[in-house]
Design a protein around this motif. Structure first.
Motif, PDB file in Angstrom:
ATOM      1  N   VAL A   1       0.844  -1.194   0.000  1.00 51.21           N
ATOM      2  CA  VAL A   1       0.000   0.000   0.000  1.00 51.21           C
ATOM      3  C   VAL A   1       0.879   1.243   0.000  1.00 51.21           C
ATOM      4  O   VAL A   1       1.924   1.276   0.652  1.00 51.21           O
ATOM      5  CB  VAL A   1      -0.886   0.016   1.277  1.00 51.21           C
ATOM      6  N   LYS A   2       0.442   2.274  -0.741  1.00 53.49           N
ATOM      7  CA  LYS A   2       1.094   3.581  -0.646  1.00 53.49           C
ATOM      8  C   LYS A   2       0.256   4.460   0.279  1.00 53.49           C
ATOM      9  O   LYS A   2      -0.947   4.612   0.077  1.00 53.49           O
ATOM     10  CB  LYS A   2       1.231   4.258  -2.010  1.00 53.49           C
ATOM     11  N   ILE A   3       0.899   5.022   1.291  1.00 55.25           N
ATOM     12  CA  ILE A   3       0.234   5.911   2.247  1.00 55.25           C
ATOM     13  C   ILE A   3       0.764   7.323   2.033  1.00 55.25           C
ATOM     14  O   ILE A   3       1.984   7.547   2.060  1.00 55.25           O
ATOM     15  CB  ILE A   3       0.499   5.439   3.692  1.00 55.25           C
ATOM     16  N   SER A   4      -0.142   8.270   1.811  1.00 54.80           N
ATOM     17  CA  SER A   4       0.239   9.682   1.676  1.00 54.80           C
ATOM     18  C   SER A   4      -0.476  10.465   2.772  1.00 54.80           C
ATOM     19  O   SER A   4      -1.709  10.529   2.784  1.00 54.80           O
ATOM     20  CB  SER A   4      -0.146  10.226   0.296  1.00 54.80           C
ATOM     21  N   MET A   5       0.312  11.058   3.673  1.00 58.21           N
ATOM     22  CA  MET A   5      -0.255  11.779   4.801  1.00 58.21           C
ATOM     23  C   MET A   5      -0.056  13.285   4.648  1.00 58.21           C
ATOM     24  O   MET A   5       0.980  13.731   4.140  1.00 58.21           O
ATOM     25  CB  MET A   5       0.376  11.308   6.117  1.00 58.21           C
ATOM     26  N   LYS A   6      -1.043  14.042   5.107  1.00 56.66           N
ATOM     27  CA  LYS A   6      -0.941  15.497   5.088  1.00 56.66           C
ATOM     28  C   LYS A   6      -0.173  15.980   6.313  1.00 56.66           C
ATOM     29  O   LYS A   6      -0.265  15.388   7.386  1.00 56.66           O
ATOM     30  CB  LYS A   6      -2.341  16.120   5.070  1.00 56.66           C
ATOM     31  N   ALA A   7       0.587  17.057   6.147  1.00 57.37           N
ATOM     32  CA  ALA A   7       1.380  17.607   7.245  1.00 57.37           C
ATOM     33  C   ALA A   7       0.480  17.939   8.433  1.00 57.37           C
ATOM     34  O   ALA A   7      -0.603  18.501   8.269  1.00 57.37           O
ATOM     35  CB  ALA A   7       2.123  18.863   6.780  1.00 57.37           C
ATOM     36  N   GLY A   8       0.941  17.545   9.623  1.00 56.26           N
ATOM     37  CA  GLY A   8       0.190  17.847  10.836  1.00 56.26           C
ATOM     38  C   GLY A   8      -0.860  16.819  11.202  1.00 56.26           C
ATOM     39  O   GLY A   8      -1.459  16.902  12.277  1.00 56.26           O
ATOM     40  N   GLU A   9      -1.099  15.840  10.329  1.00 58.01           N
ATOM     41  CA  GLU A   9      -2.122  14.824  10.595  1.00 58.01           C
ATOM     42  C   GLU A   9      -1.478  13.563  11.187  1.00 58.01           C
ATOM     43  O   GLU A   9      -0.284  13.299  10.978  1.00 58.01           O
ATOM     44  CB  GLU A   9      -2.868  14.462   9.310  1.00 58.01           C
ATOM     45  N   LYS A  10      -2.293  12.783  11.892  1.00 58.98           N
ATOM     46  CA  LYS A  10      -1.778  11.527  12.425  1.00 58.98           C
ATOM     47  C   LYS A  10      -2.855  10.448  12.408  1.00 58.98           C
ATOM     48  O   LYS A  10      -4.056  10.746  12.429  1.00 58.98           O
ATOM     49  CB  LYS A  10      -1.247  11.710  13.847  1.00 58.98           C
ATOM     50  N   MET A  11      -2.401   9.220  12.360  1.00 58.31           N
ATOM     51  CA  MET A  11      -3.310   8.071  12.401  1.00 58.31           C
ATOM     52  C   MET A  11      -3.742   7.815  13.835  1.00 58.31           C
ATOM     53  O   MET A  11      -3.150   8.334  14.790  1.00 58.31           O
ATOM     54  CB  MET A  11      -2.614   6.823  11.856  1.00 58.31           C
ATOM     55  N   SER A  12      -4.760   6.972  14.000  1.00 61.18           N
ATOM     56  CA  SER A  12      -5.139   6.520  15.339  1.00 61.18           C
ATOM     57  C   SER A  12      -4.031   5.621  15.891  1.00 61.18           C
ATOM     58  O   SER A  12      -3.237   5.045  15.144  1.00 61.18           O
ATOM     59  CB  SER A  12      -6.462   5.757  15.285  1.00 61.18           C
ATOM     60  N   TYR A  13      -3.970   5.508  17.200  1.00 63.21           N
ATOM     61  CA  TYR A  13      -3.047   4.581  17.864  1.00 63.21           C
ATOM     62  C   TYR A  13      -3.741   3.222  17.865  1.00 63.21           C
ATOM     63  O   TYR A  13      -4.807   3.062  18.466  1.00 63.21           O
ATOM     64  CB  TYR A  13      -2.780   5.070  19.277  1.00 63.21           C
ATOM     65  N   HIS A  14      -3.175   2.252  17.133  1.00 65.46           N
ATOM     66  CA  HIS A  14      -3.907   1.009  16.912  1.00 65.46           C
ATOM     67  C   HIS A  14      -2.967  -0.196  16.855  1.00 65.46           C
ATOM     68  O   HIS A  14      -1.746  -0.055  16.884  1.00 65.46           O
ATOM     69  CB  HIS A  14      -4.734   1.098  15.621  1.00 65.46           C
ATOM     70  N   MET A  15      -3.594  -1.367  16.721  1.00 65.27           N
ATOM     71  CA  MET A  15      -2.849  -2.623  16.718  1.00 65.27           C
ATOM     72  C   MET A  15      -3.534  -3.615  15.772  1.00 65.27           C
ATOM     73  O   MET A  15      -4.750  -3.570  15.603  1.00 65.27           O
ATOM     74  CB  MET A  15      -2.828  -3.190  18.145  1.00 65.27           C
ATOM     75  N   HIS A  16      -2.732  -4.484  15.163  1.00 64.03           N
ATOM     76  CA  HIS A  16      -3.258  -5.578  14.342  1.00 64.03           C
ATOM     77  C   HIS A  16      -2.820  -6.906  14.966  1.00 64.03           C
ATOM     78  O   HIS A  16      -1.649  -7.079  15.315  1.00 64.03           O
ATOM     79  CB  HIS A  16      -2.734  -5.484  12.907  1.00 64.03           C
TER      80      HIS A  16
END
Length: 436
Positions: free
Chosen positions: A352-367
């Motif tokens: 997968v390619k992930i493109s994130m915007k400046a200042g944004e963050k993902m949830s704190y998670h687990m698989h």
């Protein structure tokens, strides 16, 4: 002006650009100046141009909430349906949200509109007039009817008592055949496009009379038990105190590629070449390879990671049953933090390619079922893995074992390649945690 925008749709009619998580209102085919914008961005811009103080709430499903946040940020409020239950439950939930979460008074008027018509600003000027009519207590419900341009079989009809600009409603008619539609037009009939206004207290009283709930949070928690029923059937067709405002400006329902091709900003988008013999052909290409068209006439060609459509424009309106036979996972999704594009799927792995915007963050998670390997392609960010912080720079590689809690924050725009490894790779394999 209080506006509820209904944002739904499963994304079958503009395949392959639309899918179950990316409906037509999020596809960027229009323009504001030199910048491409989506339908939802265009509608938000138009409403706030007409009324800079408008309070906009978007009623939508969980699958679309991230795309709305991605495209509008915090500009609009979002009322998320826990599951799909048709338009009456959705509007009842949004009304309770306005009252209990946003403190909108019961005497204030609210206008409900679909999020996806292609219109000019005169439409939203009429929407503002609709709210003003709803404030006057002349009727419990005020509808906006679209002046028909032809005897259509696609829409229900509102039969007014007169041909005046504002009239009492005589009756409603279901979608007719062409000959019956011609008779309706002779009675000054209007297309019913699902645009209506009411005082918030009226709708809340209706909702309480049909559903046993205390407040917004109670209704949200029991939402999956509600009966699926449309607002037209549950409320509009049973209401005796109802009036309609006639709208005669431009209005297009861009529900098919044929209609979208008429209003999209450019004849082609993406890597596309049309030779001099092509006529009335549009190409939208989201792939990183070129499309060459020669001798194409009256065609729509659309390509994405989900598939490729090559169709006569007129035939494109009949594609839904064929698309329903195509079983693929969505290969592209907009998240609140950026975009997610599937590059490759193999047995035991997905890239997968992930493109994130400046200042944004993902949830704190687990698989639990998969390991992940991230390679930073460009930009700078910060990863937290099981509470340990690590700076991410271009070229860094980090491995996240199954069972590890993790998140990423983009300090600058951040692109990463994520390789997911495991026998069971699923979107449901995700547990979220609070980050201290």
């Amino acid at each position: 002006m209080n506006v509820i925008l209904l944002s739904g749709g499963s994304g079958k009619r503009l395949w392959p650009l639309s899918n179950d998580v990316r409906s037509k209102q999020f596809i960027k085919l229009f323009k504001d100046g030199d910048k491409y914008e989506s339908m939802v961005q265009r509608v938000y811009r138009q409403i706030t141009t007409v009324d800079a103080d408008a309070k906009i709430t978007i009623a939508t499903s969980k699958s679309q909430a991230s795309a709305i946040k991605n495209q509008l940020g915090e500009k609009a409020s979002i009322c998320v349906e826990p599951c799909r239950r048709d338009t009456f439950p959705a509007i009842a939930l949004a009304a309770a949200y306005l009252h209990d979460e946003l403190n909108v008074g019961t005497d204030e008027a609210v206008v409900v509109c679909p999020v996806d018509p292609y219109v000019d600003n005169t439409y939203y000027e009429a929407v503002k007039a609709l709210q003003e009519l709803a404030e006057q207590d002349n009727a419990n419900l005020t509808l906006m009817g679209i002046e028909p341009t032809y005897p259509s079989e696609k829409y229900g009809y509102i039969i007014p008592e007169s041909g005046d600009n504002v009239s009492k409603v005589k009756e409603f008619k279901e979608k007719p055949d062409v000959e019956t539609a011609k008779k309706y037009l002779a009675q000054s009939a209007l297309w019913n496009a699902g645009i209506f206004a009411f005082k918030l207290g009226y709708l809340l009283n209706k909702a309480h009379s049909m559903i046993d709930f205390e407040d917004y949070r109670d209704l949200f928690n029991k939402y999956d038990t509600l009966t699926k029923i449309s607002f037209d059937y549950a409320v509009v067709e049973k209401e005796s105190s109802i009036q309609v405002l006639r709208y005669s400006g431009d209005w297009k329902d861009v529900g098919t590629w044929n209609m979208m091709a008429e209003v999209m900003a450019d004849k082609t988008k993406g890597k596309a070449i049309l030779d001099e013999t092509c006529e009335n052909t549009n190409v939208v290409n989201e792939l990183n390879i070129p499309i060459l068209c020669m001798g194409c006439k009256d065609m729509i060609i659309a390509a994405s990671g989900d598939g490729i459509l090559i169709s006569d424009k007129e035939r494109s309106g009949y594609m839904k049953p064929y698309v329903e036979k195509i079983e693929t996972e969505a290969m592209y999704a907009e998240k609140s933090w950026g975009t997610y594009t599937v590059i490759d799927v193999q047995s035991g792995s997905m890239t997968v390619k992930i493109s994130m915007k400046a200042g944004e963050k993902m949830s704190y998670h687990m698989h639990n079922e998969r390991e992940e390997v991230w390679t930073v392609v460009s930009g700078k960010g910060k990863a937290i893995v099981d509470g340990m912080e690590q700076v991410l720079r271009t070229g860094d590689v980090i491995t996240i074992a199954a069972g590890c809690k993790h998140t990423v924050e983009a300090i600058t725009p951040l692109d990463m390649i994520e390789v997911q490894l495991g026998d069971e790779i699923s979107v449901t394999d995700k547990i979220k945690f609070e980050l201290d």
